[in-house]
Design an enzyme around this catalytic site. Structure first.
Site, PDB file in Angstrom:
ATOM      1  N   GLU A 161       0.821  -1.213   0.000  1.00 32.72           N
ATOM      2  CA  GLU A 161       0.000   0.000   0.000  1.00 32.72           C
ATOM      3  C   GLU A 161       0.858   1.266   0.000  1.00 32.72           C
ATOM      4  O   GLU A 161       1.062   1.892   1.050  1.00 32.72           O
ATOM      5  CB  GLU A 161      -0.958   0.033   1.198  1.00 32.72           C
ATOM      6  CG  GLU A 161      -1.913   1.221   1.148  1.00 32.72           C
ATOM      7  CD  GLU A 161      -2.829   1.323   2.358  1.00 32.72           C
ATOM      8  OE1 GLU A 161      -3.730   2.172   2.343  1.00 32.72           O
ATOM      9  OE2 GLU A 161      -2.644   0.549   3.319  1.00 32.72           O
ATOM     10  N   LYS A 170      -2.721  -2.019  -2.914  1.00 36.11           N
ATOM     11  CA  LYS A 170      -3.763  -1.115  -2.412  1.00 36.11           C
ATOM     12  C   LYS A 170      -3.306   0.297  -2.734  1.00 36.11           C
ATOM     13  O   LYS A 170      -2.296   0.776  -2.197  1.00 36.11           O
ATOM     14  CB  LYS A 170      -3.997  -1.298  -0.915  1.00 36.11           C
ATOM     15  CG  LYS A 170      -5.115  -0.390  -0.377  1.00 36.11           C
ATOM     16  CD  LYS A 170      -5.546  -0.782   1.030  1.00 36.11           C
ATOM     17  CE  LYS A 170      -6.655   0.139   1.528  1.00 36.11           C
ATOM     18  NZ  LYS A 170      -7.195  -0.276   2.840  1.00 36.11           N
TER      19      LYS A 170
END
Length: 314
Positions: free
Chosen positions: A195, A232
């Site tokens: 992420e 992400k």
């Protein structure tokens, strides 16, 4: 790894069987990922949005975490929170180590709900340097990953860092750190959700995302053919910027964070990006309150889930 962890009718399911089903689910099933992983720093904000003011728990951290676990338990056990729309849920470590209705949280998610459990492993962000905030060191990571696999039956991890503006050196540091940690996670038998968030208020957000895309592409291309990761990412300024990641067989799924957008705005932006699915936290819980009746709570959560699902499968 092959101990029996689930019973379906008269069939005993081993950890290997469960993992194969979870991998298939994460790779092909329509739906989105629920982020229920607020940590110590973000828990007060989550509780305040839920209608619990800081004065209720004061300096009592144990009470604060008890309250947020009650909130998460109410969400997870709601009849609105089902595998029909939700593929997986990301947990905070303390949530993983607690129980729901007498069952360890990750096991409850998979056995009772059919929802794949992930674990947030980062320990927060370092101070800003080169327009980014890399992850702080993660002490005891090997032990945590072992416990997540062997004892808690976690499928994957999530690890967050933040890009505040376009900066070649900074973004390279972010991506290098993410993929280095991802290799450690994969070696432990888990699927990492990398992420590298781009702040939605970054002055040069589009340029930062384009630079991020190029660096991630280089790292994915260097992975072995059998590698499986997830990403992400902030919903990009340029629609379908990450389409090549979504199509790559090494990438099990690409999910999007809401990043401070309202749920309505996040859904609208998400729907324009084909194959990108949600992994919302604050936007998922928007409108929920501890003072609601169970019927009101379930209806509010159902409306939230339905709207996020629709944006994720558009």
């Amino acid at each position: 790894m092959d101990g029996v962890i689930e019973i379906e009718g008269d069939v005993a399911m081993t950890a290997t069987d469960a993992r194969a089903r979870q991998t298939e689910r994460m790779g092909t099933t329509p739906g989105f990922v629920a982020a229920l992983d607020q940590s110590g720093g973000s828990t007060p904000k989550a509780l305040k949005a839920y209608g619990i003011e800081p004065e209720v728990y004061g300096d009592d951290k144990d009470k604060m975490f008890d309250l947020v676990h009650q909130m998460r338990t109410r969400i997870i056990t709601s009849p609105s929170f089902t595998s029909d729309h939700i593929l997986a849920a990301i947990l905070f470590e303390m949530t993983m180590d607690r129980e729901i209705e007498g069952i360890p949280t990750a096991d409850f998610l998979w056995q009772e709900k059919g929802i794949v459990p992930f674990l947030k492993i980062d320990k927060g962000l370092a101070d800003e340097e080169s327009h980014v905030r890399v992850m702080k060191p993660i002490p005891g990571l090997d032990e945590l990953l072992h416990r997540a696999v062997e004892d808690k039956h976690i499928f994957g991890t999530k690890e967050r860092s933040v890009i505040l503006d376009d900066d070649q050196d900074g973004i390279k540091k972010i991506v290098d750190q993410q993929f280095e940690l991802g290799e450690q996670v994969r070696a432990a038998g888990l699927v990492p959700i990398l992420e590298p968030e781009v702040d939605i208020h970054a002055p040069n957000k589009q340029k930062a995302e384009e630079r991020l895309h190029g660096l991630i592409r280089e790292h994915i291309d260097a992975l072995p053919l059998d590698a499986r990761i997830m990403l992400k990412l902030t919903i990009p300024t340029t629609d379908d910027l990450y389409a090549d990641f979504i199509a790559d067989p090494k990438v099990l799924r690409v999910v999007a964070l809401s990043g401070g957008y309202s749920r309505e705005e996040a859904n609208e932006k998400l729907a324009r990006n084909h194959g990108l699915i949600a992994s919302f936290s604050r936007a998922l819980a928007e409108g929920l309150s501890h003072g609601q009746s169970q019927e009101e709570f379930d209806e509010t959560l159902r409306a939230s889930i339905d709207s996020i699902y629709a944006a994720s499968v558009s």
